[in-house]
Design an enzyme around this catalytic site. Structure first.
Site, PDB file in Angstrom:
ATOM      1  CG  ASP A 472      -0.346   0.054   2.500  1.00 48.19           C
ATOM      2  OD1 ASP A 472       0.883   0.263   2.567  1.00 48.19           O
ATOM      3  OD2 ASP A 472      -1.065  -0.081   3.504  1.00 48.19           O
ATOM      4  CG  ASN A 480      -6.469  11.264  -0.046  1.00 52.11           C
ATOM      5  OD1 ASN A 480      -6.321  11.582  -1.224  1.00 52.11           O
ATOM      6  ND2 ASN A 480      -6.906  10.062   0.314  1.00 52.11           N
ATOM      7  CG  HIS A 485     -10.284  13.150  -1.199  1.00 48.27           C
ATOM      8  ND1 HIS A 485      -9.991  11.982  -0.547  1.00 48.27           N
ATOM      9  CD2 HIS A 485     -10.784  13.996  -0.252  1.00 48.27           C
ATOM     10  CE1 HIS A 485     -10.302  12.077   0.737  1.00 48.27           C
ATOM     11  NE2 HIS A 485     -10.791  13.317   0.942  1.00 48.27           N
ATOM     12  CG  ASP A 489      -9.135   9.752  -6.699  1.00 47.85           C
ATOM     13  OD1 ASP A 489      -8.981   9.014  -5.707  1.00 47.85           O
ATOM     14  OD2 ASP A 489     -10.222  10.324  -6.967  1.00 47.85           O
ATOM     15  CD  GLU A 515      -4.493   3.327   1.630  1.00 48.27           C
ATOM     16  OE1 GLU A 515      -4.153   3.333   2.794  1.00 48.27           O
ATOM     17  OE2 GLU A 515      -5.686   3.440   1.260  1.00 48.27           O
TER      18      GLU A 515
END
Length: 594
Positions: A472, A480, A485, A489, A515
């Site tokens: 991850d 974030n 956000h 992404d 993630e």
């Protein structure tokens, strides 16, 4: 026939109709043509009463029989027959009428139709049985011999067979107002034919120099052919009336017979019976043939309509002379005008080259084995279109067992094939959507876990090595919170791209969480698994946030090598524990589970 009269008036009507008609016909027969023992050559009164019984309702039969009794006794006594003999004859005539009616209704409970051969046969059998019973009863009551029995039976039989059919058919046609529906030209033709039959009969039976008794037969057959059962019955009635009247006056071929009157009467009866048995069944068979032809024409019309609606045609190959027949719809399927000359070679050549050999093999095998066949293929139509077609067929065999023909159907299934292709594409697209993570384009959690189950089953069955790496993004929450956000992404997408770019062809990477990602490394030992996992870590570290406008990003990886685990949860748990160890030790590193 009568529907609006009161029961009393209706009874009087049937009584008067019976007594009048029966008396006139019986008196005319006894006067016109006499044979031995005062028995007429034809007894039309029997046919008249049977016709009335077939046409009238059941409640009219009692007054009809009463009228018949009165008329019969009066006519016989008017011919100088003693009262008790007249009474015996009347009783015999009533019994034969009852028997004939009972036998007919037993086999034809509805309306008796002289258009059907079966009904004609039942009517003839009933007439024969009734005439024999009546003759036997009359002979017994009158104390006569065999000549009387034969004469009675033949006269009554001829009366029923000749008189009943035209009366019944004429009445039915009047009830249905059929004459108003018949074209004028047909009425003129019918009048001319029946008039001609009468004229020919007068010509033949008014002289005895030229015994041309076959001419009325031709006239009656012509009437049967052109006018059907009614024409046959009407023609027979005309011939019977004229022949009986003239023969009774001593004219015609019968007068030239050098024998006693009984023989002359029997010869006339035999002549009329032979003519009747040739004409009436012939007319019924002709009507049956016409109806069959109309049904066949209608069936063919429905077949053509069904073929056009279903885009299905039919074809037949004659294996004897190697010719082929195509229906109209088969021509349309192949893009040709119906009737265009085609041969077997042309029909095969229309298939595309890659399908042609398979079609020929199927047909050759069907001829060899005799089994039904089916094949699919593509044809190149005359207008240049390529169409998908499907054929079904079977082999026709001759009496010797050899194949004589191939019959088959051909259907244009282009739309079906296209629809199936579109449906398959849609299904594949839907499956891809269902199995794909929309943000990264990687397999989603469901697809990834399914793939891992299959990989583990293969490793368990074949003993192949397998490794799983879970990683991850480090400090993703901070990314974030700091950059938003949308940037988060983009980071996820970029990490997915970098990780996928360094995996081997047999490996798979999927996104299983926000993630979090899983790499399934097939045929990877501990060492090779560590090398691939480390390659992924470096690709992310060196490729994300390095001149692409994204914040610097690293990943932590936990690696687990398959060691006989029973399910994927156990293997993933080991890899997850290794991932936690990597995070505890400072992140941006790879750790392998013990």
């Amino acid at each position: 026939m009568i529907r609006s009269l009161s029961p009393r008036v209706e009874a009087v009507f049937w009584f008067l109709l019976t007594v009048t008609g029966y008396y006139l016909l019986a008196s005319l027969s006894l006067y016109a043509t006499r044979g031995a023992d005062n028995i007429a050559a034809v007894w039309p009164a029997s046919g008249y009463i049977l016709a009335l019984l077939l046409l009238m309702p059941a409640r009219g039969r009692v007054p009809a029989f009463a009228g018949m009794a009165v008329a019969s006794i009066a006519a016989n006594m008017g011919a100088t027959t003693p009262f008790w003999t007249s009474l015996s004859f009347t009783f015999a005539n009533m019994v034969e009428a009852i028997i004939a009616l009972w036998l007919i209704r037993r086999h034809e409970p509805g309306e008796l139709s002289f258009m059907a051969p079966r009904a004609v046969i039942h009517f003839c059998v009933a007439a024969v049985a009734a005439s024999l019973v009546g003759a036997g009863l009359a002979t017994l009551l009158a104390g006569r011999g065999g000549d009387f029995f034969l004469s009675w039976a033949t006269t009554v039989l001829l009366g029923m067979l000749i008189v009943t059919p035209p009366i019944v058919m004429l009445t039915r046609m009047m009830e249905l107002k059929a004459f108003g529906k018949v074209p004028r030209a047909m009425l003129v033709e019918a009048t001319a034919i029946l008039t001609g039959a009468g004229a020919v009969t007068i010509l033949v039976f008014s002289q005895s120099h030229f015994p041309a008794t076959f001419l009325p037969s031709i006239a009656v057959v012509a009437a049967a052919y052109r006018l059907g059962p009614f024409g046959a019955a009407a023609g027979m009635l005309i011939v019977t009336i004229i022949a009986s009247l003239l023969s009774g006056q001593g004219y015609g071929p019968m007068a030239a017979i050098d024998s006693d009157p009984k023989v002359k009467v029997l010869f006339l009866q035999f002549y009329l019976l032979s003519l009747l048995l040739a004409a009436l069944p012939l007319a019924a068979l002709l009507i049956g043939r016409q109806r069959l032809a109309r049904r066949l024409e209608q069936s063919n019309r429905w077949l053509l309509q069904a073929e056009a609606a279903a885009l299905v045609g039919h074809w037949r190959v004659n294996l004897v002379d190697w010719t082929i027949y195509w229906s109209d719809q088969t021509y349309r399927i192949h893009g040709l005008e119906p009737g265009t000359p085609v041969d077997v070679d042309y029909s095969v050549r229309q298939y595309l080259a890659e399908d042609r050999a398979a079609v020929q093999r199927v047909l050759e095998e069907a001829v060899r084995s005799g089994e039904p066949f089916e094949f699919h293929g593509r044809i190149l139509r005359a207008d240049g279109q390529v169409r998908h077609v499907k054929s079904h067929g079977s082999i026709e065999r001759g009496r010797g067992g050899g194949a004589t023909g191939i019959f088959g159907t051909v259907q244009d299934v282009t739309e079906t094939v296209e629809n199936a292709r579109i449906l398959e594409a849609a299904r594949s697209a839907a499956e891809r959507v269902a199995n794909t993570d929309m943000l990264t384009g990687l397999p989603n959690r469901r697809h990834t876990l399914t793939f891992l189950e299959e990989a583990m089953a293969g490793a368990r069955a074949h003993g192949a090595p397998l490794a799983v790496a879970i990683f991850d993004i480090d400090h993703f929450k901070r990314i974030n919170d700091t950059h938003g956000h949308a940037t988060g992404d983009q980071v996820i997408q970029r990490v997915a791209q970098r990780a996928r770019s360094v995996l081997r062809d047999e490996d798979m990477i999927g996104r299983i969480g926000g993630e979090e990602f899983v790499c399934i490394l097939q045929r990877a030992s501990a060492l090779s698994g560590e090398i691939v996992a480390e390659r992924v870590r470096k690709a992310v570290e060196n490729g994300v946030g390095q001149g692409d406008g994204l914040p610097p990003t690293t990943v932590s990886i936990g690696l687990a090598v398959y060691d006989g685990e029973q399910d994927i949860e156990e293997l993933l748990h080991r890899a997850d524990q290794a991932l936690y160890a990597a995070k505890r030790e400072g992140r941006n590193r790879m750790r392998r589970a013990a």
